[in-house]
Design a protein around this motif. Structure first.
Motif, short mmCIF file in Angstrom:
data_model
loop_
_atom_site.label_atom_id
_atom_site.label_comp_id
_atom_site.label_asym_id
_atom_site.label_seq_id
_atom_site.Cartn_x
_atom_site.Cartn_y
_atom_site.Cartn_z
N ILE A 5 5.33 4.39 -12.07
CA ILE A 5 5.32 3.65 -10.81
C ILE A 5 3.97 3.91 -10.17
O ILE A 5 3.51 5.06 -10.11
CB ILE A 5 6.43 4.13 -9.87
N MET A 50 13.53 5.51 -11.44
CA MET A 50 12.60 4.74 -10.60
C MET A 50 13.33 3.83 -9.63
O MET A 50 12.76 3.40 -8.63
CB MET A 50 11.69 3.88 -11.49
N ILE A 54 12.16 2.21 -5.86
CA ILE A 54 11.96 0.76 -5.80
C ILE A 54 12.80 0.18 -4.67
O ILE A 54 12.30 -0.54 -3.80
CB ILE A 54 12.31 0.08 -7.14
N ILE A 70 5.19 -1.38 -11.60
CA ILE A 70 5.85 -0.48 -12.54
C ILE A 70 5.42 -0.84 -13.95
O ILE A 70 5.09 -1.99 -14.25
CB ILE A 70 7.39 -0.52 -12.43
#
Length: 98
Positions: A5, A50, A54, A70
């Motif tokens: 990320i 992740m 997000i 990403i």
């Protein structure tokens, strides 16, 4: 391959404030990030980890002017926006069902 990320902002303290707020409420150890950071990146062994960051950033786009990319495949970055975040999250869970 590790998933990545990347965050970037033109506002000097946006990433600093966002990350400190995010990690304060996450299960990870709270880390101190440098003020005035304009770019930040983190690698994940498990890409499903992740999803929290997000979703949190997308839910707070009115507070932070941060762009997110990403990478799930080497050399390929996807710009995550309000309009595609739901699809990106679904794709991550479908591709990495563990």
């Amino acid at each position: 391959m590790e998933a990545i990320i990347k965050l970037s902002s033109k506002q000097p303290d946006d990433i600093f404030h966002f990350l400190n707020a995010f990690f304060r409420y996450s299960h990870e150890n709270v880390k101190t990030y440098l003020p005035h950071t304009l770019e930040w990146q983190k690698k994940y062994q498990n890409p499903t980890e992740m999803v929290d960051i997000i979703g949190t950033l997308i839910e707070n786009t009115d507070q932070y002017q941060i762009h997110m990319w990403i990478s799930l495949d080497s050399g390929l970055f996807i710009h995550v926006t309000e309009s595609n975040a739901d699809q990106v999250i679904r794709y991550i869970y479908e591709r990495y069902p563990w």
